[in-house]
Design a protein around this motif. Structure first.
Motif, PDB file in Angstrom:
ATOM      1  N   VAL A  10       0.832  -1.320   0.132  1.00 57.50           N
ATOM      2  CA  VAL A  10      -0.111   0.096  -0.033  1.00 57.50           C
ATOM      3  C   VAL A  10       0.819   1.231  -0.068  1.00 57.50           C
ATOM      4  N   ILE A  11       1.872   1.286   0.848  1.00 56.96           N
ATOM      5  CA  ILE A  11       2.805   2.224   0.807  1.00 56.96           C
ATOM      6  C   ILE A  11       3.527   2.654  -0.458  1.00 56.96           C
ATOM      7  N   ASN A  12       4.017   1.591  -1.339  1.00 57.31           N
ATOM      8  CA  ASN A  12       4.379   1.674  -2.510  1.00 57.31           C
ATOM      9  C   ASN A  12       3.376   1.988  -3.528  1.00 57.31           C
ATOM     10  N   ALA A  13       2.267   1.785  -3.229  1.00 53.14           N
ATOM     11  CA  ALA A  13       1.100   2.512  -4.214  1.00 53.14           C
ATOM     12  C   ALA A  13       1.112   4.030  -3.892  1.00 53.14           C
ATOM     13  N   LYS A  14       0.936   4.358  -2.775  1.00 54.36           N
ATOM     14  CA  LYS A  14       1.018   5.652  -2.313  1.00 54.36           C
ATOM     15  C   LYS A  14       1.970   6.662  -2.856  1.00 54.36           C
ATOM     16  N   LEU A  15       3.113   5.827  -2.645  1.00 51.78           N
ATOM     17  CA  LEU A  15       4.617   6.693  -2.866  1.00 51.78           C
ATOM     18  C   LEU A  15       4.479   6.821  -4.567  1.00 51.78           C
ATOM     19  N   LYS A  16       3.924   5.969  -5.304  1.00 53.11           N
ATOM     20  CA  LYS A  16       3.948   6.182  -6.660  1.00 53.11           C
ATOM     21  C   LYS A  16       3.017   7.183  -7.128  1.00 53.11           C
ATOM     22  N   LYS A  17       1.773   7.082  -6.576  1.00 51.22           N
ATOM     23  CA  LYS A  17       0.592   8.070  -6.893  1.00 51.22           C
ATOM     24  C   LYS A  17       1.312   9.416  -6.442  1.00 51.22           C
ATOM     25  N   ALA A  18       2.058   9.505  -5.323  1.00 52.08           N
ATOM     26  CA  ALA A  18       2.298  10.866  -4.834  1.00 52.08           C
ATOM     27  C   ALA A  18       3.535  11.534  -6.077  1.00 52.08           C
ATOM     28  N   ARG A  19       4.288  10.420  -6.483  1.00 48.51           N
ATOM     29  CA  ARG A  19       5.197  10.979  -7.268  1.00 48.51           C
ATOM     30  C   ARG A  19       4.793  11.507  -8.574  1.00 48.51           C
ATOM     31  N   GLU A  20       3.493  10.602  -9.015  1.00 48.47           N
ATOM     32  CA  GLU A  20       2.809  11.076 -10.304  1.00 48.47           C
ATOM     33  C   GLU A  20       2.277  12.527 -10.033  1.00 48.47           C
ATOM     34  N   ALA A  21       1.986  12.806  -8.888  1.00 48.49           N
ATOM     35  CA  ALA A  21       1.493  14.364  -8.929  1.00 48.49           C
ATOM     36  C   ALA A  21       2.791  15.231  -8.673  1.00 48.49           C
ATOM     37  N   ASN A  22       3.814  14.719  -8.600  1.00 49.66           N
ATOM     38  CA  ASN A  22       5.133  15.608  -8.406  1.00 49.66           C
ATOM     39  C   ASN A  22       5.155  15.995  -6.922  1.00 49.66           C
ATOM     40  N   LEU A  23       4.388  15.176  -5.964  1.00 51.62           N
ATOM     41  CA  LEU A  23       4.748  15.545  -4.470  1.00 51.62           C
ATOM     42  C   LEU A  23       6.217  14.758  -4.067  1.00 51.62           C
ATOM     43  N   ARG A  24       6.566  15.280  -3.141  1.00 55.55           N
ATOM     44  CA  ARG A  24       7.755  14.878  -2.634  1.00 55.55           C
ATOM     45  C   ARG A  24       7.523  14.040  -1.253  1.00 55.55           C
ATOM     46  N   PRO A  25       7.685  12.674  -1.603  1.00 55.12           N
ATOM     47  CA  PRO A  25       7.291  11.723  -0.383  1.00 55.12           C
ATOM     48  C   PRO A  25       8.350  12.092   0.918  1.00 55.12           C
ATOM     49  N   ILE A  26       7.918  12.009   2.067  1.00 56.21           N
ATOM     50  CA  ILE A  26       8.778  11.578   3.290  1.00 56.21           C
ATOM     51  C   ILE A  26       8.524  10.427   3.568  1.00 56.21           C
ATOM     52  N   PHE A  27       9.326   9.371   3.186  1.00 56.30           N
ATOM     53  CA  PHE A  27       8.984   8.031   3.210  1.00 56.30           C
ATOM     54  C   PHE A  27       9.699   7.311   4.522  1.00 56.30           C
ATOM     55  N   CYS A  28       8.770   7.185   5.424  1.00 55.05           N
ATOM     56  CA  CYS A  28       9.080   6.597   6.881  1.00 55.05           C
ATOM     57  C   CYS A  28       9.408   5.114   6.840  1.00 55.05           C
ATOM     58  N   ILE A  29      10.467   4.620   7.527  1.00 58.56           N
ATOM     59  CA  ILE A  29      10.820   3.223   7.688  1.00 58.56           C
ATOM     60  C   ILE A  29      11.503   3.208   9.403  1.00 58.56           C
ATOM     61  N   GLY A  30      11.555   1.930   9.484  1.00 57.53           N
ATOM     62  CA  GLY A  30      12.007   1.750  11.082  1.00 57.53           C
ATOM     63  C   GLY A  30      11.531   0.736  11.748  1.00 57.53           C
ATOM     64  N   GLU A  31      12.334   0.007  12.575  1.00 54.60           N
ATOM     65  CA  GLU A  31      12.110  -1.304  13.301  1.00 54.60           C
ATOM     66  C   GLU A  31      11.501  -1.137  14.543  1.00 54.60           C
ATOM     67  N   THR A  32      10.603  -1.975  15.025  1.00 54.76           N
ATOM     68  CA  THR A  32      10.221  -2.198  16.499  1.00 54.76           C
ATOM     69  C   THR A  32      11.233  -2.689  17.446  1.00 54.76           C
ATOM     70  N   LEU A  33      11.133  -2.366  18.495  1.00 59.24           N
ATOM     71  CA  LEU A  33      12.072  -2.851  19.634  1.00 59.24           C
ATOM     72  C   LEU A  33      12.270  -4.254  19.548  1.00 59.24           C
ATOM     73  N   GLN A  34      11.226  -5.073  19.450  1.00 53.32           N
ATOM     74  CA  GLN A  34      11.089  -6.582  19.233  1.00 53.32           C
ATOM     75  C   GLN A  34      12.176  -6.918  18.221  1.00 53.32           C
ATOM     76  N   GLU A  35      11.805  -6.161  16.807  1.00 56.05           N
ATOM     77  CA  GLU A  35      12.688  -6.808  15.951  1.00 56.05           C
ATOM     78  C   GLU A  35      14.287  -6.302  16.059  1.00 56.05           C
ATOM     79  N   ARG A  36      14.401  -5.362  16.775  1.00 56.52           N
ATOM     80  CA  ARG A  36      16.189  -4.917  17.008  1.00 56.52           C
ATOM     81  C   ARG A  36      16.534  -5.867  17.831  1.00 56.52           C
ATOM     82  N   GLU A  37      15.753  -6.238  18.706  1.00 58.73           N
ATOM     83  CA  GLU A  37      16.484  -7.273  19.940  1.00 58.73           C
ATOM     84  C   GLU A  37      16.540  -8.603  19.245  1.00 58.73           C
ATOM     85  N   ALA A  38      15.721  -8.998  18.354  1.00 61.21           N
ATOM     86  CA  ALA A  38      15.824 -10.214  17.585  1.00 61.21           C
ATOM     87  C   ALA A  38      16.869 -10.074  16.547  1.00 61.21           C
TER      88      ALA A  38
END
Ligand code: PEP
Length: 257
Positions: free
Chosen positions: A111-139
């Motif tokens: 879904v995020i990928n579809a939104k990024l593409k749609k944003a770029r079609e309209a020449n909007l600049r995405p601020i694309f957020c990523i990040g891990e949970t604590l559980q993922e980091r600890e694992a």
């Protein structure tokens, strides 16, 4: 390679139109036409976007972001807002993939990928957020989580789209918790994010992409975080709600590297 730092205020579900207007007026009176040496963005709630734009009155030093957009063009999508509608409101950036959207609203990488593409079609600049949970980091899954989010989120985006996109590395355990990643942890993750972008787009493009840090950034920790070589600004939640605190982060965080 020098990258212009970018500081963005994510107000989340705070500030209606009149509070957004007051904030903008307060910032403008505090800066007294002094130009910023970085990019500054505010992301009000949808309903406050027109008032914020009006109060900015074409002030070129501060841009407006939406906190979300639809992945569709128009039609039967109750409650949604399209990229074309956002463009009409003088919006230039859009925050996508925020961990709250992923966790509370079930937004997948697809879904995020579809939104990024749609944003770029309209020449909007995405601020694309990523990040891990604590559980993922600890694992020990930090790198695999980030690699998947980046690879899936950016699928099909061109090199130009990539350079127009700002990536925000936001460890979920640091968002709104008062716990900040140490500058070592943040730098390590940012360097990894840049290396994944280089794997996809090549080192030259990766060197141009701005990667913000987000997660309990405050006036008193901005300088140390922003001094890291791969950190190019911040996405700020709680501490961006007060104009002086937001300005202090910008000033303290705009450091020579
Ligand atoms: C955010 O919501 O993107 C964020 C970083 O929030 P906070 O600064 O409050 O941790």
């Amino acid at each position: 390679m020098s990258r212009k730092p970018i500081f963005a205020a994510n107000w989340k579900m705070n500030k209606g139109p009149s509070e957004a207007e007051d904030f903008v007026k307060s910032i403008l009176s505090k800066i007294q036409n002094q130009p910023f040496s970085c990019d500054v963005v505010i992301a009000p709630a949808y309903i406050a976007l027109p008032k914020a734009a009006e109060a900015l009155n074409n002030h070129h030093g501060i841009a407006i972001a939406a906190q979300n957009c639809s992945q569709f063009d128009s039609g039967a999508y109750t409650g949604e807002v399209s990229v074309v509608m956002l463009r009409e409101l003088l919006v230039h950036y859009v925050i996508l993939g925020h961990s709250e959207r992923r966790a509370i609203y079930g937004e997948t990488d697809e879904v995020i990928n579809a939104k990024l593409k749609k944003a770029r079609e309209a020449n909007l600049r995405p601020i694309f957020c990523i990040g891990e949970t604590l559980q993922e980091r600890e694992a020990g899954k930090l790198e695999s989580v980030l690699r998947t989010q980046i690879t899936e989120g950016l699928k099909g985006l061109s090199e130009k789209d990539m350079t127009e996109t700002v990536v925000a590395y936001e460890p979920v355990w640091a968002i709104g918790t008062g716990v900040t990643a140490t500058s070592e942890q943040a730098q390590e993750a940012h360097a990894f994010v840049r290396s994944v972008i280089a794997d996809i787009y090549g080192p030259e493009t990766a060197a141009k992409v701005r990667i913000q840090y987000g997660g309990s950034v405050k006036p008193n920790n901005a300088a140390e975080l922003m001094a890291c070589p791969d950190i190019d600004g911040a996405l700020i939640g709680g501490a961006s709600l007060d104009p002086q605190s937001f300005l202090d982060i910008i000033h303290n965080g705009t450091v020579e590297k």
